[in-house]
Design a protein around this motif. Sequence first.
Motif, mmCIF file in Angstrom:
data_model
loop_
_atom_site.group_PDB
_atom_site.id
_atom_site.type_symbol
_atom_site.label_atom_id
_atom_site.label_comp_id
_atom_site.label_asym_id
_atom_site.label_seq_id
_atom_site.Cartn_x
_atom_site.Cartn_y
_atom_site.Cartn_z
ATOM 1 N N GLU A 42 37.693 60.380 5.431
ATOM 2 C CA GLU A 42 38.419 61.483 6.068
ATOM 3 C C GLU A 42 38.211 61.465 7.584
ATOM 4 O O GLU A 42 39.175 61.604 8.342
ATOM 5 C CB GLU A 42 37.978 62.825 5.492
ATOM 6 N N ILE A 43 36.982 61.286 8.041
ATOM 7 C CA ILE A 43 36.772 61.295 9.491
ATOM 8 C C ILE A 43 37.408 60.056 10.141
ATOM 9 O O ILE A 43 37.898 60.145 11.264
ATOM 10 C CB ILE A 43 35.289 61.484 9.894
ATOM 11 N N HIS A 44 37.463 58.946 9.416
ATOM 12 C CA HIS A 44 38.178 57.771 9.933
ATOM 13 C C HIS A 44 39.670 58.090 10.068
ATOM 14 O O HIS A 44 40.289 57.778 11.088
ATOM 15 C CB HIS A 44 37.980 56.558 9.026
ATOM 16 N N SER A 45 40.248 58.713 9.055
ATOM 17 C CA SER A 45 41.686 59.026 9.087
ATOM 18 C C SER A 45 42.019 60.040 10.176
ATOM 19 O O SER A 45 43.157 60.107 10.632
ATOM 20 C CB SER A 45 42.170 59.506 7.721
ATOM 21 N N ILE A 87 35.569 68.899 10.794
ATOM 22 C CA ILE A 87 36.138 68.415 9.530
ATOM 23 C C ILE A 87 35.130 68.770 8.436
ATOM 24 O O ILE A 87 34.140 68.097 8.237
ATOM 25 C CB ILE A 87 36.378 66.890 9.570
ATOM 26 N N SER A 88 35.386 69.829 7.758
ATOM 27 C CA SER A 88 34.403 70.328 6.786
ATOM 28 C C SER A 88 34.560 69.657 5.424
ATOM 29 O O SER A 88 34.445 70.303 4.396
ATOM 30 C CB SER A 88 34.530 71.841 6.657
ATOM 31 N N TRP A 89 34.846 68.360 5.438
ATOM 32 C CA TRP A 89 35.044 67.617 4.184
ATOM 33 C C TRP A 89 33.823 67.708 3.287
ATOM 34 O O TRP A 89 33.938 67.838 2.063
ATOM 35 C CB TRP A 89 35.355 66.169 4.521
ATOM 36 N N TRP A 90 32.631 67.609 3.868
ATOM 37 C CA TRP A 90 31.387 67.602 3.080
ATOM 38 C C TRP A 90 31.264 68.858 2.237
ATOM 39 O O TRP A 90 30.733 68.860 1.142
ATOM 40 C CB TRP A 90 30.188 67.454 4.011
ATOM 41 N N ARG A 147 30.878 61.539 -2.459
ATOM 42 C CA ARG A 147 31.301 62.570 -1.507
ATOM 43 C C ARG A 147 31.121 62.078 -0.065
ATOM 44 O O ARG A 147 31.987 62.273 0.779
ATOM 45 C CB ARG A 147 30.533 63.870 -1.739
ATOM 46 N N ALA A 148 30.009 61.409 0.225
ATOM 47 C CA ALA A 148 29.765 60.888 1.575
ATOM 48 C C ALA A 148 30.794 59.829 1.945
ATOM 49 O O ALA A 148 31.291 59.801 3.083
ATOM 50 C CB ALA A 148 28.353 60.325 1.666
ATOM 51 N N LEU A 149 31.141 58.954 1.007
ATOM 52 C CA LEU A 149 32.138 57.929 1.284
ATOM 53 C C LEU A 149 33.519 58.544 1.500
ATOM 54 O O LEU A 149 34.272 58.111 2.380
ATOM 55 C CB LEU A 149 32.173 56.894 0.154
ATOM 56 N N LEU A 184 38.368 59.450 14.285
ATOM 57 C CA LEU A 184 37.011 59.338 14.822
ATOM 58 C C LEU A 184 36.514 57.905 14.695
ATOM 59 O O LEU A 184 36.935 57.175 13.797
ATOM 60 C CB LEU A 184 36.073 60.299 14.092
ATOM 61 N N PRO A 185 35.615 57.486 15.573
ATOM 62 C CA PRO A 185 35.116 56.104 15.518
ATOM 63 C C PRO A 185 34.192 55.902 14.316
ATOM 64 O O PRO A 185 32.992 56.144 14.378
ATOM 65 C CB PRO A 185 34.357 55.950 16.844
ATOM 66 N N CYS A 186 34.786 55.482 13.227
ATOM 67 C CA CYS A 186 34.067 55.355 11.962
ATOM 68 C C CYS A 186 34.720 54.237 11.146
ATOM 69 O O CYS A 186 35.947 54.159 11.101
ATOM 70 C CB CYS A 186 34.160 56.687 11.222
ATOM 71 N N PRO A 187 33.932 53.372 10.515
ATOM 72 C CA PRO A 187 34.532 52.280 9.726
ATOM 73 C C PRO A 187 35.399 52.802 8.582
ATOM 74 O O PRO A 187 35.112 53.845 7.991
ATOM 75 C CB PRO A 187 33.325 51.533 9.163
ATOM 76 N N GLN A 188 36.467 52.067 8.285
ATOM 77 C CA GLN A 188 37.351 52.411 7.175
ATOM 78 C C GLN A 188 36.814 51.775 5.895
ATOM 79 O O GLN A 188 36.549 50.570 5.858
ATOM 80 C CB GLN A 188 38.761 51.910 7.444
ATOM 81 N N ILE A 189 36.652 52.557 4.873
ATOM 82 C CA ILE A 189 36.153 52.061 3.591
ATOM 83 C C ILE A 189 37.316 51.493 2.792
ATOM 84 O O ILE A 189 38.380 52.092 2.694
ATOM 85 C CB ILE A 189 35.434 53.179 2.817
ATOM 86 N N ARG A 190 37.104 50.303 2.227
ATOM 87 C CA ARG A 190 38.124 49.655 1.412
ATOM 88 C C ARG A 190 38.105 50.230 0.002
ATOM 89 O O ARG A 190 37.053 50.402 -0.592
ATOM 90 C CB ARG A 190 37.872 48.142 1.350
ATOM 91 N N MET A 191 39.299 50.478 -0.492
ATOM 92 C CA MET A 191 39.453 51.036 -1.834
ATOM 93 C C MET A 191 39.855 49.931 -2.810
ATOM 94 O O MET A 191 40.516 48.972 -2.433
ATOM 95 C CB MET A 191 40.551 52.095 -1.829
ATOM 96 N N HIS A 192 39.468 50.124 -4.062
ATOM 97 C CA HIS A 192 39.953 49.291 -5.163
ATOM 98 C C HIS A 192 40.133 50.206 -6.361
ATOM 99 O O HIS A 192 39.190 50.884 -6.782
ATOM 100 C CB HIS A 192 38.983 48.161 -5.499
#
Length: 128
Positions: A61-64, A123-126, A54-56, A67-75
């Motif tokens: 979401e906040i990156h998209s 952004i109430s993603w959490w 959920r945190a990832l 907001l200044p946040c690293p983009q997580i790579r998906m596989h």
Amino acid sequence: MSQKWFGFTILDAQPVVRGWLNRKWKLDTMHGVFLLKSYHSDRYRLYDESDFVRALRWQSEIHSQGLPCPQIRMHQGAQLHSTPSGQRFMVMTFCDGERFIPGQATYGQMHSLGAATGLMHQISWWER
């Protein structure tokens, strides 16, 4: 691992020494600079895996949202991965930065931090 999962070859890997127990490496590749974070089993056990996922997702979401946040790579649709031996890890874009020295942040830095924090709360993603 990197070619098979993320489509890039690691040219150089440097350890990043920060944080508690988890191990991190700055990865230089032909496709950019990334951070690999390997979760320490003792620390990982303190949390429910669904909380990590959920945190990832929230970070993505906040990156998209810009907001200044690293983009997580998906596989294969996942952000949290596991080696054959069970070691949990994730890969995200590397963001250079500096730590604030307590009491030395400028008004502009504090305003920027507050504005980004306020947007994160919008952004109430959490909560989803």
